[in-house]
Design a protein around this motif. Structure first.
Motif, PDB file in Angstrom:
ATOM      1  N   ASN A 164       0.825  -1.206   0.000  1.00 23.04           N
ATOM      2  CA  ASN A 164       0.000   0.000   0.000  1.00 23.04           C
ATOM      3  C   ASN A 164       0.860   1.258   0.000  1.00 23.04           C
ATOM      4  O   ASN A 164       0.590   2.213  -0.742  1.00 23.04           O
ATOM      5  CB  ASN A 164      -0.922  -0.004   1.225  1.00 23.04           C
ATOM      6  CG  ASN A 164      -1.896  -1.167   1.219  1.00 23.04           C
ATOM      7  OD1 ASN A 164      -2.157  -1.764   0.173  1.00 23.04           O
ATOM      8  ND2 ASN A 164      -2.434  -1.505   2.383  1.00 23.04           N
ATOM      9  N   ASN A 167       2.413   2.348  -3.177  1.00 21.06           N
ATOM     10  CA  ASN A 167       1.457   2.703  -4.233  1.00 21.06           C
ATOM     11  C   ASN A 167       1.646   1.760  -5.429  1.00 21.06           C
ATOM     12  O   ASN A 167       1.682   2.178  -6.586  1.00 21.06           O
ATOM     13  CB  ASN A 167       1.621   4.156  -4.656  1.00 21.06           C
ATOM     14  CG  ASN A 167       0.412   4.692  -5.384  1.00 21.06           C
ATOM     15  OD1 ASN A 167      -0.719   4.288  -5.112  1.00 21.06           O
ATOM     16  ND2 ASN A 167       0.629   5.595  -6.327  1.00 21.06           N
ATOM     17  N   ASP A 169       1.533  -0.797  -8.458  1.00 22.17           N
ATOM     18  CA  ASP A 169       0.634  -1.083  -9.567  1.00 22.17           C
ATOM     19  C   ASP A 169       0.183  -2.531  -9.538  1.00 22.17           C
ATOM     20  O   ASP A 169      -0.861  -2.874 -10.105  1.00 22.17           O
ATOM     21  CB  ASP A 169       1.322  -0.766 -10.892  1.00 22.17           C
ATOM     22  CG  ASP A 169       1.627   0.706 -11.033  1.00 22.17           C
ATOM     23  OD1 ASP A 169       0.694   1.485 -11.301  1.00 22.17           O
ATOM     24  OD2 ASP A 169       2.806   1.091 -10.869  1.00 22.17           O
ATOM     25  N   ALA A 199      -9.762  -1.584  -5.570  1.00 26.54           N
ATOM     26  CA  ALA A 199      -8.582  -2.294  -6.080  1.00 26.54           C
ATOM     27  C   ALA A 199      -8.743  -3.802  -5.972  1.00 26.54           C
ATOM     28  O   ALA A 199      -8.191  -4.553  -6.776  1.00 26.54           O
ATOM     29  CB  ALA A 199      -7.331  -1.844  -5.328  1.00 26.54           C
ATOM     30  N   SER A 204      -7.774  -6.559  -9.200  1.00 25.94           N
ATOM     31  CA  SER A 204      -7.186  -7.769  -8.611  1.00 25.94           C
ATOM     32  C   SER A 204      -7.652  -9.024  -9.331  1.00 25.94           C
ATOM     33  O   SER A 204      -6.878  -9.972  -9.523  1.00 25.94           O
ATOM     34  CB  SER A 204      -7.540  -7.854  -7.124  1.00 25.94           C
ATOM     35  OG  SER A 204      -6.875  -6.841  -6.393  1.00 25.94           O
ATOM     36  N   SER A 243      -5.036  -5.279   1.508  1.00 24.92           N
ATOM     37  CA  SER A 243      -4.431  -4.555   0.401  1.00 24.92           C
ATOM     38  C   SER A 243      -5.384  -3.520  -0.166  1.00 24.92           C
ATOM     39  O   SER A 243      -6.582  -3.769  -0.350  1.00 24.92           O
ATOM     40  CB  SER A 243      -4.006  -5.520  -0.708  1.00 24.92           C
ATOM     41  OG  SER A 243      -3.397  -4.803  -1.764  1.00 24.92           O
ATOM     42  N   THR A 244      -4.836  -2.337  -0.463  1.00 22.77           N
ATOM     43  CA  THR A 244      -5.574  -1.309  -1.196  1.00 22.77           C
ATOM     44  C   THR A 244      -5.022  -1.142  -2.602  1.00 22.77           C
ATOM     45  O   THR A 244      -5.311  -0.162  -3.285  1.00 22.77           O
ATOM     46  CB  THR A 244      -5.518   0.037  -0.453  1.00 22.77           C
ATOM     47  OG1 THR A 244      -4.142   0.444  -0.316  1.00 22.77           O
ATOM     48  CG2 THR A 244      -6.147  -0.062   0.926  1.00 22.77           C
ATOM     49  N   ARG A 245      -4.214  -2.094  -3.017  1.00 21.59           N
ATOM     50  CA  ARG A 245      -3.634  -2.113  -4.360  1.00 21.59           C
ATOM     51  C   ARG A 245      -4.030  -3.428  -5.039  1.00 21.59           C
ATOM     52  O   ARG A 245      -4.383  -4.398  -4.358  1.00 21.59           O
ATOM     53  CB  ARG A 245      -2.100  -2.011  -4.305  1.00 21.59           C
ATOM     54  CG  ARG A 245      -1.558  -0.871  -3.460  1.00 21.59           C
ATOM     55  CD  ARG A 245      -2.084   0.467  -3.901  1.00 21.59           C
ATOM     56  NE  ARG A 245      -1.772   0.725  -5.307  1.00 21.59           N
ATOM     57  CZ  ARG A 245      -2.355   1.686  -6.033  1.00 21.59           C
ATOM     58  NH1 ARG A 245      -3.298   2.448  -5.508  1.00 21.59           N
ATOM     59  NH2 ARG A 245      -2.013   1.866  -7.288  1.00 21.59           N
TER      60      ARG A 245
END
Length: 287
Positions: A164, A167, A169, A199, A204, A243-245
């Motif tokens: 996170n 940042n 990808d 995300a 995902s 996770s925020t990615r």
């Protein structure tokens, strides 16, 4: 590894797996002359141009500059499961930490191993280093959740935070399973479901599908004992929940299966896993 592993080795999951072409726009054509310009007084006849000096030479043409790789500038977090020092620090790795969806999990685990004793933590670290090198060679910035195979942890919640904070990808966690079910073999890719944020939704899912598809085309078989067609929707994996990615977890195969264990134990086999994972990440980033 997943819930089917030995009770002494609960699953570690980490916070977490790319091509389109570009075309140059042609320069705009100059506008046609206006009527006023065509009726203006004729321009004076130009004087003959002097002959070029016999010693003059044409300007050298510049060499074309190759475009940067499609995925250059992207950030990928690689999370090799477990760690080599975990087994010597049971109090630390058994400490409960947040796992998302109101759950807690042990900070970390020891992971599984082949029947001959080759440990999952060594396999995941080696494969992650190979994947990272392939990505870095393409201009992708790679961040690892652990820097060696002799330390402890980090905890699963911290691994998610690393992705996170970077940042990222894409976040790809690398594991191997330890199922003792008869004949259990094959890889599977886990993703968070139902998603807890944007995300964890389409990005995902697409990452997981790209990893699955590329593993298949690289000669790996989907698991015959867990998931569906190589994909496993999970709500209990801390690294994915937190996770925020875009994140996914690859269980490369079953270390208790003799054929897959032999592949994981060999350097050539680990390179095959790494090449497939790296190709999948590149394809995802470029899509």
């Amino acid at each position: 590894m997943v819930a089917v592993r030995r009770a002494t080795a609960p699953l570690l999951l980490a916070g977490a797996l790319l091509l389109t072409g570009c075309s140059d726009d042609a320069p705009a054509a100059p506008p046609p002359p206006s009527p006023a310009a065509t009726t203006a007084s004729p321009a004076p006849t130009p004087s003959p141009s002097p002959s070029p000096s016999p010693t003059s030479s044409p300007s050298p043409s510049s060499s074309p500059v190759a475009p940067p790789p499609v995925a250059a500038g992207k950030v990928v977090v690689l999370d090799p499961g477990h760690n080599g020092g975990n087994g010597a620090h049971p109090a630390e790795i058994n400490r409960p930490v947040p796992a998302g969806r109101g759950q807690t999990k042990p900070c970390n685990t020891t992971g599984t191993a082949t029947n001959a004793g080759y440990p999952e933590h060594a396999f995941t670290f080696d494969v992650a280093q190979r994947v990272g090198k392939a990505l870095a060679d393409k201009g992708i910035r790679v961040v690892y959740t652990r820097q060696d195979d002799t330390g402890v942890g980090p905890c699963v919640d911290r691994r998610a935070t690393i992705g996170n904070e970077a940042n990222a990808d894409a976040v790809v966690s690398i594991h191997a399973d330890g199922s003792e079910a008869a004949g259990a073999n094959g890889f599977h890719v886990a993703y968070s479901s139902p998603p807890l944020n944007a995300a964890q939704g389409a990005p995902s899912t697409r990452l997981a599908q790209t990893l699955r598809d590329t593993m298949r085309t690289s000669g790996f078989s989907a698991a015959n004992y867990i998931g569906t067609n190589g994909l496993s929707a999970r709500a209990d994996l801390a690294g994915l929940n937190l996770s925020t990615r875009p994140a996914a977890l690859v269980e490369c195969g079953n270390m208790r299966n003799a054929t897959e264990a032999a592949r994981m134990t060999s350097a050539d086999g680990r390179q095959q896993f790494a090449s497939a994972i790296a190709a999948a990440i590149e394809a995802y980033l470029a899509s």
